[in-house]
Scaffold this motif. Sequence first.
Motif, PDB file in Angstrom:
ATOM      1  N   ILE A  39      41.925   6.845  24.886  1.00  0.00           N
ATOM      2  CA  ILE A  39      40.686   6.412  25.536  1.00  0.00           C
ATOM      3  C   ILE A  39      39.538   6.900  24.659  1.00  0.00           C
ATOM      4  CG2 ILE A  39      39.139   6.825  27.492  1.00  0.00           C
ATOM      5  CD1 ILE A  39      41.465   6.752  29.315  1.00  0.00           C
ATOM      6  N   TYR A  40      38.567   6.041  24.470  1.00  0.00           N
ATOM      7  CA  TYR A  40      37.378   6.379  23.698  1.00  0.00           C
ATOM      8  C   TYR A  40      36.204   6.485  24.654  1.00  0.00           C
ATOM      9  CZ  TYR A  40      40.234   4.874  19.771  1.00  0.00           C
ATOM     10  OH  TYR A  40      41.237   4.751  18.853  1.00  0.00           O
ATOM     11  N   PHE A  41      35.377   7.512  24.458  1.00  0.00           N
ATOM     12  CA  PHE A  41      34.193   7.673  25.293  1.00  0.00           C
ATOM     13  C   PHE A  41      33.095   8.325  24.482  1.00  0.00           C
ATOM     14  CE2 PHE A  41      36.951  11.275  25.845  1.00  0.00           C
ATOM     15  CZ  PHE A  41      36.113  12.363  25.840  1.00  0.00           C
ATOM     16  N   TRP A  42      31.908   8.333  25.052  1.00  0.00           N
ATOM     17  CA  TRP A  42      30.721   8.840  24.393  1.00  0.00           C
ATOM     18  C   TRP A  42      30.458  10.267  24.859  1.00  0.00           C
ATOM     19  CZ3 TRP A  42      28.159   6.532  20.576  1.00  0.00           C
ATOM     20  CH2 TRP A  42      26.890   6.978  20.239  1.00  0.00           C
ATOM     21  N   ARG A  43      30.309  11.213  23.904  1.00  0.00           N
ATOM     22  CA  ARG A  43      30.001  12.595  24.248  1.00  0.00           C
ATOM     23  C   ARG A  43      29.078  13.172  23.181  1.00  0.00           C
ATOM     24  NH1 ARG A  43      34.837  16.591  24.546  1.00  0.00           N
ATOM     25  NH2 ARG A  43      35.193  15.635  26.551  1.00  0.00           N
ATOM     26  N   ASP A  44      27.955  13.719  23.593  1.00  0.00           N
ATOM     27  CA  ASP A  44      27.006  14.382  22.700  1.00  0.00           C
ATOM     28  C   ASP A  44      26.610  13.497  21.514  1.00  0.00           C
ATOM     29  OD1 ASP A  44      27.116  16.663  24.311  1.00  0.00           O
ATOM     30  OD2 ASP A  44      28.820  17.452  23.197  1.00  0.00           O
ATOM     31  N   GLY A  45      26.363  12.220  21.781  1.00  0.00           N
ATOM     32  CA  GLY A  45      25.899  11.314  20.745  1.00  0.00           C
ATOM     33  C   GLY A  45      26.974  10.815  19.793  1.00  0.00           C
ATOM     34  N   LYS A  46      28.235  11.060  20.130  1.00  0.00           N
ATOM     35  CA  LYS A  46      29.332  10.633  19.263  1.00  0.00           C
ATOM     36  C   LYS A  46      30.439   9.985  20.084  1.00  0.00           C
ATOM     37  CE  LYS A  46      28.681  14.406  16.019  1.00  0.00           C
ATOM     38  NZ  LYS A  46      29.273  15.583  15.398  1.00  0.00           N
ATOM     39  N   VAL A  47      31.208   9.112  19.439  1.00  0.00           N
ATOM     40  CA  VAL A  47      32.389   8.533  20.070  1.00  0.00           C
ATOM     41  C   VAL A  47      33.535   9.530  19.913  1.00  0.00           C
ATOM     42  CG1 VAL A  47      34.064   6.658  20.002  1.00  0.00           C
ATOM     43  CG2 VAL A  47      31.646   6.177  19.597  1.00  0.00           C
ATOM     44  N   VAL A  48      34.204   9.819  21.022  1.00  0.00           N
ATOM     45  CA  VAL A  48      35.301  10.785  21.032  1.00  0.00           C
ATOM     46  C   VAL A  48      36.586  10.050  21.439  1.00  0.00           C
ATOM     47  CG1 VAL A  48      36.166  12.904  22.102  1.00  0.00           C
ATOM     48  CG2 VAL A  48      33.725  12.635  21.664  1.00  0.00           C
ATOM     49  N   LYS A  49      37.676  10.369  20.763  1.00  0.00           N
ATOM     50  CA  LYS A  49      38.983   9.774  21.060  1.00  0.00           C
ATOM     51  C   LYS A  49      39.828  10.799  21.804  1.00  0.00           C
ATOM     52  CE  LYS A  49      42.951   7.822  18.597  1.00  0.00           C
ATOM     53  NZ  LYS A  49      43.450   7.487  17.246  1.00  0.00           N
ATOM     54  N   LEU A  50      40.294  10.427  22.981  1.00  0.00           N
ATOM     55  CA  LEU A  50      41.196  11.275  23.751  1.00  0.00           C
ATOM     56  C   LEU A  50      42.601  10.730  23.540  1.00  0.00           C
ATOM     57  CD1 LEU A  50      41.062  13.704  25.664  1.00  0.00           C
ATOM     58  CD2 LEU A  50      40.937  12.100  27.552  1.00  0.00           C
ATOM     59  N   LEU A  51      43.444  11.525  22.908  1.00  0.00           N
ATOM     60  CA  LEU A  51      44.790  11.093  22.531  1.00  0.00           C
ATOM     61  C   LEU A  51      45.713  10.968  23.736  1.00  0.00           C
ATOM     62  CD1 LEU A  51      45.179  13.332  19.376  1.00  0.00           C
ATOM     63  CD2 LEU A  51      44.661  10.888  19.457  1.00  0.00           C
ATOM     64  N   PRO A  52      46.779  10.155  23.606  1.00  0.00           N
ATOM     65  CA  PRO A  52      47.703   9.967  24.721  1.00  0.00           C
ATOM     66  C   PRO A  52      48.286  11.273  25.265  1.00  0.00           C
ATOM     67  CG  PRO A  52      48.141   8.340  23.031  1.00  0.00           C
ATOM     68  CD  PRO A  52      47.119   9.294  22.473  1.00  0.00           C
ATOM     69  N   GLU A  53      48.551  12.249  24.398  1.00  0.00           N
ATOM     70  CA  GLU A  53      49.088  13.523  24.869  1.00  0.00           C
ATOM     71  C   GLU A  53      48.101  14.217  25.806  1.00  0.00           C
ATOM     72  OE1 GLU A  53      48.751  12.883  21.399  1.00  0.00           O
ATOM     73  OE2 GLU A  53      50.724  11.991  21.407  1.00  0.00           O
ATOM     74  N   GLU A  54      46.826  14.167  25.441  1.00  0.00           N
ATOM     75  CA  GLU A  54      45.802  14.768  26.288  1.00  0.00           C
ATOM     76  C   GLU A  54      45.650  13.982  27.587  1.00  0.00           C
ATOM     77  OE1 GLU A  54      42.799  16.491  22.906  1.00  0.00           O
ATOM     78  OE2 GLU A  54      42.978  14.312  23.113  1.00  0.00           O
ATOM     79  N   LEU A  55      45.794  12.654  27.482  1.00  0.00           N
ATOM     80  CA  LEU A  55      45.718  11.820  28.675  1.00  0.00           C
ATOM     81  C   LEU A  55      46.863  12.123  29.633  1.00  0.00           C
ATOM     82  CD1 LEU A  55      44.768   8.341  27.212  1.00  0.00           C
ATOM     83  CD2 LEU A  55      43.370   9.794  28.654  1.00  0.00           C
ATOM     84  N   ARG A  56      48.055  12.346  29.085  1.00  0.00           N
ATOM     85  CA  ARG A  56      49.203  12.654  29.943  1.00  0.00           C
ATOM     86  C   ARG A  56      48.970  13.950  30.716  1.00  0.00           C
ATOM     87  NH1 ARG A  56      51.948  10.861  25.263  1.00  0.00           N
ATOM     88  NH2 ARG A  56      52.645   8.731  25.577  1.00  0.00           N
ATOM     89  N   ALA A  57      48.396  14.933  30.051  1.00  0.00           N
ATOM     90  CA  ALA A  57      48.092  16.198  30.730  1.00  0.00           C
ATOM     91  C   ALA A  57      47.069  15.972  31.834  1.00  0.00           C
ATOM     92  CB  ALA A  57      47.583  17.224  29.720  1.00  0.00           C
ATOM     93  N   GLU A  58      46.044  15.182  31.548  1.00  0.00           N
ATOM     94  CA  GLU A  58      45.018  14.882  32.551  1.00  0.00           C
ATOM     95  C   GLU A  58      45.611  14.040  33.676  1.00  0.00           C
ATOM     96  OE1 GLU A  58      41.185  14.892  34.316  1.00  0.00           O
ATOM     97  OE2 GLU A  58      42.192  16.167  32.892  1.00  0.00           O
TER      98      GLU A  58
END
Length: 65
Positions: A39-58
Amino acid sequence: MTKPAENILELPLEQWAEMALKAAVERIIVNHARQGLPIYFWRDGKVVKLLPEELRAESARLQTE
């Protein structure tokens, strides 16, 4: 997943909208985690990529709530 409040019919429309948005975001996180997609989202003026492993934990955290 988040469950609706018992008094949902008494809540103002703004709270209904916020609850619907949060539920939609939770579903997106769970679905992307299942499919192994980032998942890509906007944080602190930058595009951030949240990897599938991090998504699974969330996703696991959201499903236990």
